[in-house]
Structure formats: structure tokens, C-alpha cells
Write a protein that holds these residues in place. Structure first.
Motif, mmCIF file in Angstrom:
data_model
loop_
_atom_site.group_PDB
_atom_site.id
_atom_site.type_symbol
_atom_site.label_atom_id
_atom_site.label_comp_id
_atom_site.label_asym_id
_atom_site.label_seq_id
_atom_site.Cartn_x
_atom_site.Cartn_y
_atom_site.Cartn_z
ATOM 1 N N ALA A 1 0.766 -1.282 0.045
ATOM 2 C CA ALA A 1 0.096 0.161 -0.035
ATOM 3 C C ALA A 1 0.711 1.332 0.146
ATOM 4 O O ALA A 1 1.972 1.303 0.436
ATOM 5 N N CYS A 2 0.158 2.077 -0.485
ATOM 6 C CA CYS A 2 0.952 3.517 -0.454
ATOM 7 C C CYS A 2 0.145 4.653 -0.020
ATOM 8 O O CYS A 2 -1.064 4.476 -0.129
ATOM 9 N N GLU A 3 0.609 5.762 0.123
ATOM 10 C CA GLU A 3 -0.175 7.002 0.705
ATOM 11 C C GLU A 3 -0.821 7.555 -0.527
ATOM 12 O O GLU A 3 -0.616 7.334 -1.707
ATOM 13 N N LYS A 4 -2.352 7.814 -0.241
ATOM 14 C CA LYS A 4 -3.035 8.505 -1.184
ATOM 15 C C LYS A 4 -2.528 9.874 -1.497
ATOM 16 O O LYS A 4 -2.403 10.836 -0.346
ATOM 17 N N VAL A 5 -2.428 10.256 -2.864
ATOM 18 C CA VAL A 5 -2.175 11.583 -2.948
ATOM 19 C C VAL A 5 -2.957 12.545 -3.792
ATOM 20 O O VAL A 5 -2.982 13.638 -4.139
ATOM 21 N N THR B 1 -3.809 3.944 -1.062
ATOM 22 C CA THR B 1 -3.994 3.087 -2.223
ATOM 23 C C THR B 1 -3.461 1.940 -2.356
ATOM 24 O O THR B 1 -2.160 1.776 -1.899
ATOM 25 N N GLY B 2 -4.161 0.778 -2.860
ATOM 26 C CA GLY B 2 -3.439 -0.415 -2.834
ATOM 27 C C GLY B 2 -3.108 -0.738 -4.093
ATOM 28 O O GLY B 2 -3.369 -0.131 -5.162
ATOM 29 N N ASN B 3 -1.606 -1.383 -4.268
ATOM 30 C CA ASN B 3 -0.925 -1.668 -5.273
ATOM 31 C C ASN B 3 -0.291 -3.140 -5.412
ATOM 32 O O ASN B 3 -0.095 -3.566 -4.175
ATOM 33 N N GLY B 4 -0.132 -3.651 -6.597
ATOM 34 C CA GLY B 4 0.141 -4.897 -6.513
ATOM 35 C C GLY B 4 0.885 -5.280 -8.011
ATOM 36 O O GLY B 4 0.296 -4.597 -8.947
ATOM 37 N N HIS B 5 1.834 -6.139 -8.123
ATOM 38 C CA HIS B 5 2.588 -6.445 -9.516
ATOM 39 C C HIS B 5 2.073 -8.061 -9.746
ATOM 40 O O HIS B 5 2.849 -8.679 -8.791
ATOM 41 N N VAL B 6 1.463 -8.348 -10.469
ATOM 42 C CA VAL B 6 1.138 -9.683 -10.860
ATOM 43 C C VAL B 6 2.118 -10.260 -11.983
ATOM 44 O O VAL B 6 2.159 -9.415 -12.965
ATOM 45 N N TYR B 7 3.009 -11.068 -11.738
ATOM 46 C CA TYR B 7 4.041 -11.292 -12.841
ATOM 47 C C TYR B 7 4.236 -12.801 -13.098
ATOM 48 O O TYR B 7 3.969 -13.730 -12.333
ATOM 49 N N SER B 8 5.068 -13.254 -14.248
ATOM 50 C CA SER B 8 5.533 -14.541 -14.339
ATOM 51 C C SER B 8 6.910 -14.708 -14.036
ATOM 52 O O SER B 8 7.781 -13.904 -14.312
ATOM 53 N N SER B 9 7.314 -15.503 -12.967
ATOM 54 C CA SER B 9 8.671 -15.758 -12.504
ATOM 55 C C SER B 9 9.525 -16.345 -13.474
ATOM 56 O O SER B 9 10.603 -16.208 -13.591
ATOM 57 N N ALA B 10 8.849 -16.739 -14.665
ATOM 58 C CA ALA B 10 9.874 -17.407 -15.588
ATOM 59 C C ALA B 10 10.413 -16.122 -16.477
ATOM 60 O O ALA B 10 11.295 -16.491 -17.275
#
Length: 513
Positions: free
Chosen positions: A251-255, A281-290
Motif C-alpha cells: 500500500a502507498c499514501e493517497k495523493v 491506495t492498494g498496489n500490486g504487481h502480478v507477474y511470471s517468475s519465468a
């Protein structure tokens, strides 16, 4: 006569899935007939199943009798009118998948056929001009539907929420405990099965306490303590279709004032979510470890945060897929214990909700009739497959060739069910909704059109009205959206007036996927 009624329901694991099950089932089953017990351990962290939702959650909250403004305040929520997809079809391109319709059906066929004819005439504005939800998202406006505005876009407003999943689980717990559901704190160290049937008889806590049940609901997350570790239900791996297998969230600060939509930005080896709550603000990175390392994925996430980080990064590993038998013997798995489809279209909580409804429709007695179980499992699998195909569409319908990840997604083999749907649309723009599936014609159209899938032609009925009549109708729909938008308040103004949370920066106990 032998009493075959289910008397004891044990829910293993709390979190969103466990407490939704406890709240929903205790609402529908009489407290003096069935005893519910949730067993969870604070020492075992939970993975929140989502900070973003789809409109169906309104029905679940209404079932429980939850006042919506109270719900929004208690969960630090904002409103959601759709999802913006950035860089999916091509780099530099974006579109919004809206809740609610484009225009309205005419002469028995879907609106977009008339829009396609209008476009062929060289007169049509972009399709999104006919969606009030898209226009409201871009203008940061929101209001609830107004039933008095018959035959206008204001009567057809559809919406969902962004919220703190841990706070939603807490709200579900409040409602469940108010109906007599009991909670037991403790870690399960042993699961005892009946030597003849193989059914789970009881679970044993590290304190030595034995908890017996007739029906067990497994909400223990990815590990599937009962459904997999004990009953060996098996798992169908769909990672060849959905190659992302990791996520890092923080999460990060709301701006700025929160926008009323989720943003999903495609990156070189996956995508990043941005979910605005009232205080953060919620944040996330969905990714392929390959295709990318954990460190590089975190660097990419950090580089795109709007404000200063509020939480440490939380890394998650998962495999897209579904249990071969989500209901096995006397154990029904819900949430992550049942299967996992990545959060691209915010379906995790919905899949919990529909599983609870399906279980209640097929609620067993102690005989645990196998045809009922088989039916439940078939319907669950069908639902997962339909959602899976819709998510695959986002990855496969792309012109991106700037990274190995996107080259794989663009060229991968796709399920025949999705291939058939694409072939029909590319030929004649027709959309079908099968078996009351979750995503309707509007949703499929939004993604196909947004990611540059162009049909060769449209439905022939669209040619059966005059050009003048077509222009009149299309102008009416566009003007209706414009007029409706002008009357709507700003999203933040609506929250301030009706459902502002207590304020302050709320740090969730879990990072939510």
C-alpha cells in the motif's frame, strides 16, 4: 427414524472466505438447528482475496441486511464503475471495461451491431461515448441508480466497490457472531478421518482440543488443509493459459481524491493493479517468475507507486487452476482452497459468494449424496472455466511483441471454448451468454473492442432501419449519456456526503490479491 440433518458445521480458516461463509450460511440456516464454528489462528497469516469487487457483491450484502453506507465507512471503501486496462492491446492504448450497458438493445439485437453500422457510415463516436459508467469513471463522478429516471442511463447505473479485505472480513465476522457463530483460536495439528468412509470426523488443535463436525468448510487458503492435504482432491494446473504465478503487493499514501475505477496496467512480464481506497491506495504487481525476478518485479512496482509506501512488500506465490473436486466427501473448499484465478477482473470474492449460494442450493444431509456433490463440482468447474477464458482473452488478444512474456501470451494455444467465441465475433460480431455465466455480452464486447478485435460485419437486422432513423437513435443515446453525466456529483463529494470513513491511514493486516 435416524436424524440425518447436518447439525455441526466447522469452518477451517477465517479471512474473507471463512467469515463470508459463516455470515451467509448462518443467515440462511436456523441458529437453533445448525451450530457454526470458525477455527482460525492469528499466527497463520491470511491472504485477502481482493480489494476490488464486481457488482454482485451488492446482493450478498443485502442478503445479510448490511446498510451500504455503513459498509463503505467500515471497510474504508470507494465506489467502482469499471476497470481501466492500460497497454494491453497495444502500448500507449487504454480502454475501460464498464459495469452497466452501452446504449440499449434495439429490435431484439445488441446495441453494438447498430454502432458498428454507424461506424461503417463514418459517423460514430467511440463506443465508450455510449456508456455512462465509462464517462463517469473518466470524469471521476458517481451516484447510485435513480429508478425514477426511467428510460435514461441514470436508471441503469451499476457499480461495485474497492475496500480493505481484512476490514470486510471483520464486518462479516461481526454479522456472523451476532447470529451465534462461535470462533475458536488455535492451530490445527491433526485431522482425523472416519476409517470406513474417509470423511473428516474432527480436527485437533495444538492445545489438544478436539472439534467435531458433520460438514467441514475448508477456507485454509492455498494449502487446502482438508481438501488437499487430507483428502487429496487433486488440482488442475492452468498456468499454461495463465502464466503469471507471483504477485508482490504493498500500500502507498493517497495523493489525490480516489478515482471510481480500478486500473490494471500491463507491464513487460505481467501487470500492475492500482486500487484507490478512502485513506490509501492498494498496489500490486502480478507477474511470471519465468520472465522476471522477484527483485525486479518489486523495483517495477515501487517505481510506479503514486505516494510513499505504507507497508512492506508482501510476496505471494500461486498456481492458476482449480481443485479437481472442490467438494470431496464431507469437505467443501471455498476461496483459495478451491482454486485460484488471478485478480485481473476482480472475481475472487464473487467466486466465494457463488460457491456459498451453490452449497446452500445443494445443502446436504449426513448421507452426502454423491450425485449432488458431482453436480456441485460440475457447476463450480464450469464457472471457473468461463471466468478463466475471459481472463485469457486479455492476454491473448494483443499486438504486443516487446517482450518474451507477451510473445508467449499472443501466440499460446487457447481453450477451444474461447477460440470458438472469438471466431464467431470476428465473423459477425455476435456475442452469446452461456449458462448464465458471470461476464455478459457487454463485458466480452468491452475487452474485444478495447483490444482491437474487429468483426467483419454486423447483424443483418441492423440494416433494416433507415439511415435517418439510425442517426436519430444513436444521437439520442449519446445525448442521454451526456445529460446524465452532467447531473452526477463527483465521486469524492458523494463519499463525503454519504459514507466517509473515520479517516486516517488504515494499514491492512494483509496484503490483498
Amino acid at each position: 427414524m435416524q436424524d440425518l440433518r447436518i447439525r455441526k458445521v466447522v469452518i477451517v480458516g477465517g479471512g474473507t472466505a471463512g467469515w463470508m461463509a459463516a455470515a451467509g450460511m448462518s443467515k440462511l440456516l436456523p441458529a437453533n438447528q445448525v451450530a457454526f464454528r470458525v477455527v482460525e489462528s492469528e499466527a497463520i497469516g491470511t491472504v485477502g482475496v481482493g480489494e476490488a469487487t464486481i457488482p454482485h457483491i451488492l446482493y450478498f450484502n443485502r442478503l445479510l441486511g448490511i446498510d451500504e453506507n455503513e459498509f463503505v465507512r467500515k471497510t474504508n471503501a470507494t465506489f467502482k464503475t469499471g476497470i481501466e486496462f492500460v497497454n494491453w492491446g497495444r502500448l500507449g492504448q487504454s480502454y475501460i471495461h464498464p459495469f452497466g450497458p452501452y446504449g440499449a438493445p434495439m429490435d431484439g439485437i445488441h446495441f453494438h451491431h447498430f454502432w458498428l453500422r454507424y461506424a461503417a457510415m463514418g459517423k460514430a463516436p467511440p463506443l465508450e461515448r455510449y456508456s455512462l459508467m465509462i464517462q463517469a469513471a473518466r470524469a471521476a463522478k458517481f451516484q447510485r441508480p435513480d429508478p425514477s429516471k426511467v428510460n435514461t442511463a441514470l436508471s441503469l447505473i451499476a457499480y461495485a466497490f474497492h475496500f480493505d479485505a481484512s476490514l470486510y472480513a471483520r464486518l462479516m465476522r461481526e454479522h456472523a457472531e451476532a447470529r451465534g457463530v462461535t470462533r475458536t483460536e488455535g492451530r490445527i495439528t491433526n485431522v482425523v478421518q472416519d476409517p470406513h468412509s474417509g470423511h473428516v470426523q474432527n480436527v485437533v488443535l495444538e492445545t489438544g482440543e478436539v472439534i467435531e463436525g458433520d460438514l467441514f468448510i475448508d477456507c485454509s487458503g492455498f494449502r487446502g488443509l482438508l481438501i488437499e492435504q487430507t483428502l487429496k482432491a487433486g488440482y488442475d494446473d492452468w498456468s499454461h493459459y495463465l502464466p503469471c504465478d507471483r504477485a508482490v503487493a504493498r500500500a502507498c499514501e493517497k495523493v489525490a481524491d480516489p478515482i471510481p475505477y480500478t486500473r490494471a496496467t500491463a507491464k513487460a512480464s505481467g501487470w500492475q493493479w492500482r486500487i484507490p481506497l478512502q485513506s490509501r491506495t492498494g498496489n500490486g504487481h502480478v507477474y511470471s517468475s519465468a520472465h522476471i525476478s522477484d527483485d525486479a518485479a518489486l523495483d517495477s512496482l515501487n517505481a510506479d507507486l503514486d505516494g510513499a509506501p505504507l507497508t512492506e512488500p508482501n510476496f505471494l506465490r500461486f498456481t492458476a487452476g482449480i481443485r479437481k473436486s472442490p467438494w470431496t466427501k464431507n469437505v467443501v473448499s471455498l476461496g483459495l482452497a478451491s482454486g485460484f484465478l488471478e485478480p485481473l477482473e476482480s472475481t475472487s470474492i464473487h467466486l466465494i459468494q457463488t460457491a456459498i449460494a451453490r452449497l446452500m442450493t445443494n445443502f446436504p444431509d449426513k448421507t452426502f449424496n454423491q450425485p449432488d456433490i458431482d453436480y456441485y463440482n460440475r457447476r463450480t468447474r464450469l464457472e471457473y472455466e468461463q471466468v478463466r477464458d475471459f481472463i485469457i482473452l486479455h492476454y491473448n488478444a494483443t499486438a504486443r511483441d516487446d517482450s518474451p512474456f507477451w510473445n508467449y501470451c499472443r501466440t499460446m494455444e487457447i481453450p477451444q471454448t474461447l477460440a470458438d467465441r472469438l471466431a464467431i465475433y470476428r465473423e459477425n460480431a455476435r456475442q452469446y451468454r452461456h449458462d448464465n455465466e458471470l461476464f455478459n455480452e457487454v463485458s466480452w464486447l468491452a475487452v474485444m473492442q478495447g483490444q482491437n478485435i474487429e468483426p467483419k460485419r454486423y447483424h443483418p437486422i441492423a440494416d433494416m432501419i433507415s439511415e435517418e432513423e439510425l442517426v436519430r437513435r444513436m444521437t439520442h443515446f449519446e445525448d442521454d449519456v451526456t445529460r446524465s453525466l452532467a447531473t452526477m456529483p463527483g465521486h469524492q463529494a458523494f463519499i463525503d456526503q454519504h459514507c466517509r470513513s473515520a479517516g486516517g491511514c488504515i494499514k491492512s493486516a494483509s496484503q490483498n490479491v
